[in-house]
Design an enzyme around this catalytic site. Structure first.
Site, PDB file in Angstrom:
ATOM      1  N   HIS A 184      -6.406   0.275   5.007  1.00 25.07           N
ATOM      2  CA  HIS A 184      -6.298   0.939   6.363  1.00 25.07           C
ATOM      3  C   HIS A 184      -7.125   0.072   7.233  1.00 25.07           C
ATOM      4  O   HIS A 184      -6.731  -0.276   8.510  1.00 25.07           O
ATOM      5  CB  HIS A 184      -6.836   2.306   6.344  1.00 25.07           C
ATOM      6  CG  HIS A 184      -5.873   3.234   5.595  1.00 25.07           C
ATOM      7  ND1 HIS A 184      -4.664   3.487   6.175  1.00 25.07           N
ATOM      8  CD2 HIS A 184      -6.032   3.797   4.343  1.00 25.07           C
ATOM      9  CE1 HIS A 184      -3.914   4.302   5.278  1.00 25.07           C
ATOM     10  NE2 HIS A 184      -4.660   4.363   4.313  1.00 25.07           N
ATOM     11  N   ASP A 213       1.510   6.589  -5.718  1.00 21.37           N
ATOM     12  CA  ASP A 213       2.220   6.850  -6.786  1.00 21.37           C
ATOM     13  C   ASP A 213       3.130   8.061  -6.629  1.00 21.37           C
ATOM     14  O   ASP A 213       4.352   8.265  -6.857  1.00 21.37           O
ATOM     15  CB  ASP A 213       1.697   6.947  -7.991  1.00 21.37           C
ATOM     16  CG  ASP A 213       0.289   7.789  -8.240  1.00 21.37           C
ATOM     17  OD1 ASP A 213       0.063   8.228  -7.105  1.00 21.37           O
ATOM     18  OD2 ASP A 213      -0.315   7.706  -9.155  1.00 21.37           O
ATOM     19  N   TRP A 242      -5.849  17.373   6.406  1.00 22.67           N
ATOM     20  CA  TRP A 242      -6.160  16.650   4.927  1.00 22.67           C
ATOM     21  C   TRP A 242      -5.970  17.884   3.903  1.00 22.67           C
ATOM     22  O   TRP A 242      -5.776  17.415   2.664  1.00 22.67           O
ATOM     23  CB  TRP A 242      -7.581  16.153   4.963  1.00 22.67           C
ATOM     24  CG  TRP A 242      -7.523  14.642   5.460  1.00 22.67           C
ATOM     25  CD1 TRP A 242      -7.592  14.161   6.305  1.00 22.67           C
ATOM     26  CD2 TRP A 242      -7.038  13.601   4.249  1.00 22.67           C
ATOM     27  NE1 TRP A 242      -7.549  12.633   6.350  1.00 22.67           N
ATOM     28  CE2 TRP A 242      -7.420  12.412   5.133  1.00 22.67           C
ATOM     29  CE3 TRP A 242      -7.055  13.611   3.047  1.00 22.67           C
ATOM     30  CZ2 TRP A 242      -7.099  11.146   4.399  1.00 22.67           C
ATOM     31  CZ3 TRP A 242      -6.904  12.274   2.294  1.00 22.67           C
ATOM     32  CH2 TRP A 242      -7.016  11.263   3.081  1.00 22.67           C
ATOM     33  N   GLU A 270     -11.092   4.065   6.924  1.00 25.98           N
ATOM     34  CA  GLU A 270      -9.941   5.025   7.180  1.00 25.98           C
ATOM     35  C   GLU A 270     -10.939   6.101   7.708  1.00 25.98           C
ATOM     36  O   GLU A 270     -10.701   7.353   7.281  1.00 25.98           O
ATOM     37  CB  GLU A 270      -9.207   5.365   6.007  1.00 25.98           C
ATOM     38  CG  GLU A 270      -7.918   6.380   6.269  1.00 25.98           C
ATOM     39  CD  GLU A 270      -7.169   6.860   5.175  1.00 25.98           C
ATOM     40  OE1 GLU A 270      -6.234   7.511   5.334  1.00 25.98           O
ATOM     41  OE2 GLU A 270      -7.604   6.526   3.958  1.00 25.98           O
ATOM     42  N   HIS A 292       0.774  -1.043   0.106  1.00 21.94           N
ATOM     43  CA  HIS A 292       0.020   0.039  -0.029  1.00 21.94           C
ATOM     44  C   HIS A 292       0.707   1.137  -0.073  1.00 21.94           C
ATOM     45  O   HIS A 292       1.281   1.685   1.086  1.00 21.94           O
ATOM     46  CB  HIS A 292      -1.018   0.177   1.158  1.00 21.94           C
ATOM     47  CG  HIS A 292      -1.934   0.972   1.138  1.00 21.94           C
ATOM     48  ND1 HIS A 292      -3.076   0.887   1.656  1.00 21.94           N
ATOM     49  CD2 HIS A 292      -1.758   2.496   1.052  1.00 21.94           C
ATOM     50  CE1 HIS A 292      -4.023   2.048   1.241  1.00 21.94           C
ATOM     51  NE2 HIS A 292      -3.134   3.048   1.024  1.00 21.94           N
TER      52      HIS A 292
END
Length: 512
Positions: free
Chosen positions: A386, A116, A206, A361, A113
């Site tokens: 997650h 990219d 976030w 998550e 996990h």
């Protein structure tokens, strides 16, 4: 879909019986003194249940295990327990840890996990990529950056300053250190300041997290950089004793200096070709595969189009493409059930498109996205990304255990993105003790100021595992990364054999 979960009847006042028949509850009989043999039996039962609890260790492994336990006990006796600290504060202390240094040398198998655009340490992006010719920069009105490679001055972007050639800015500055530090800060969440003050809420962290991906986009999607970036990512994992990688990849269009672009097939072909070249250069690296991802902010029509394309790519590139997933903040995105028609297309067509869904998550309970764990299993996900909320879903937990659907645990990510502060309280600590199928992953290492997998293994081994986990736990977690990979069975056997050779050499080196 019917799920049948039965438990044996339990008499009132009695504990459920698991493996041992020797503890028979009685409401009338009171033992004058606890039987030590029963205590030993219970301890043995618990120890055998945990991850690695049934791994048989050789004499050499037992010696290494004893040494590792002593080192871990010293870590636990510190005035400040590192997994209870925010990782950004703990990182320099972890680097000095003898446990961490040993984990760096350990063959960890694969990372299943990782995303990219966060594979490669940001230092490389700044020192290498931003110093290449034709690199332009603009400054947004919300104090961020954008980059673009172009043969001439690009057209202005909305809400961004006029493009400037980066090498011209550096020449004017004379000393480019400050500029480079500013660029680096925009590419990562890591901060040397107080991380709790810098990111006081999930919304704050976030927002910065997603902004950093936009900063990297124009750098990484330049076709020549894309090839080098991926190759460098494989090299950094390989340097951390990782032999196999599965990348969650958006498969973006990439572009050349003249503005021409390449489609997703070109991007996937590049992943395939660069992987083959890296394996040829490093024969003890087993390979890599790609999980095609789409942002969960898409609408139903866009998701259907993406699944259609995923099926075509899976058919055209079966050796490199592993499957499909949704990415983005789960609490703010659409649920898996919202996309049920699109996600049902492969089954309706009789096409095999493995799913590797991010699910759970979140620390919210009872919301639509909180049901993603159940929906992921309904859609036969191969693994769960997650799975932080899994303890709140006992049916999903039991079903994933029975099916062998491994949870991809990313401890540093979950802490930095403010799901848990003290990793001893991470739900995966319970999953480890129960022997639930688990793999350790690093999610977005560049965003968190790490590379490879050793930091996450440290947090999992010391923080989640506590003093209960041992060398057997580490061994099983490494083996799980191959066992639960997307590799075909025959390739999995070859990967196991390669990993075992490295493991035996590691154990021998630690027992001079």
């Amino acid at each position: 879909m019917e799920v049948e979960l039965q438990r044996p009847p339990v008499a009132a006042g009695c504990m459920p019986l698991l493996l041992l028949p020797l503890l028979l509850c009685s409401v009338t009989r009171v033992l004058p003194f606890p039987d030590p043999s029963q205590r030993e039996a219970l301890m043995h039962q618990e120890n055998s249940m945990q991850v690695g609890g049934r791994v048989l260790m050789s004499e050499a492994e037992q010696r290494l295990d004893a040494r590792l336990r002593r080192l871990k006990e010293e870590e636990a006796a510190r005035a400040v327990f590192l997994p209870a600290m925010h990782f950004f504060k703990a990182r320099p202390l972890i680097r000095k840890s003898p446990v961490y240094n040993l984990l760096q040398k350990m063959p960890k198998g694969g990372v299943l996990h990782v995303h990219d655009f966060s594979m490669v340490a940001v230092e490389w992006l700044v020192s290498n990529v931003t110093y290449r010719p034709h690199c332009y920069i603009c400054f947004t009105d919300d104090h961020s950056l954008r980059f673009l490679f172009s043969a001439g001055t690009p057209k202005d972007l909305p809400r961004c300053s006029t493009w400037a050639l980066l090498e011209t800015l550096r020449a004017k500055a004379g000393n480019s250190t400050q500029l480079d530090h500013s660029i680096m800060a925009n590419l990562t969440l890591f901060t040397g300041e107080d991380p709790e003050a810098a990111y006081p809420s999930q919304d704050a962290v976030w927002s910065r997290f997603e902004q950093a991906f936009l900063v990297a986009w124009g750098l990484v999607t330049h076709a020549p950089v894309f090839r080098d970036y991926y190759h460098t990512g494989l090299a950094q994992f390989y340097a951390d004793n990782i032999m196999y990688v599965e990348v969650r990849a958006l498969l973006p269009e990439t572009y050349e200096l003249d503005g021409s672009t390449h489609d997703r097939a070109w991007t996937l072909k590049t992943y395939r070709d660069v992987t083959a070249r890296f394996v040829a250069q490093n024969p003890d690296f087993f390979g890599a595969r790609v999980i095609f991802t789409v942002h969960r902010g898409a609408n139903a029509a866009q998701m259907a189009e993406a699944v259609e394309e995923a099926m075509k790519l899976q058919s055209a590139f079966p050796e490199i493409m592993a499957g499909f997933d949704l990415v983005g903040r789960e609490d703010r995105g659409r649920s898996l059930w919202y996309f049920r028609e699109a996600l049902s297309l492969p089954a309706e067509r009789g096409v095999t498109l493995p799913y590797y869904f991010h699910a759970g998550e979140t620390d919210l309970q009872g919301t639509e996205v909180d049901l993603n764990l159940l929906d992921a299993l309904i859609f036969n996900t191969s693994r769960i990304g997650h799975g932080f909320a899994l303890l709140r879903h006992p049916v999903a937990k039991e079903l994933s255990r029975k099916r062998g659907v491994a949870v991809e645990v990313c401890p540093i990510s979950n802490q930095v993105l403010k799901l848990v502060a003290d990793l001893r309280n991470h739900p995966a600590a319970t999953l480890m003790l129960e022997g639930h199928p688990l793999v350790v992953s690093s999610d977005d290492p560049a965003m968190f100021g790490t590379s490879g997998l050793s930091y996450d293994f440290y947090e999992a081994f010391v923080g989640l595992g506590g003093l209960s986990s041992n060398l057997g736990s580490l061994k099983e977690l490494a083996m799980n990364s191959i066992r639960y990979s997307s590799l075909a069975p025959e390739l999995r056997e070859k990967a196991f054999a390669l990993w075992q050779r490295h493991w035996d050499a590691f154990v021998a080196e630690q027992n001079p």
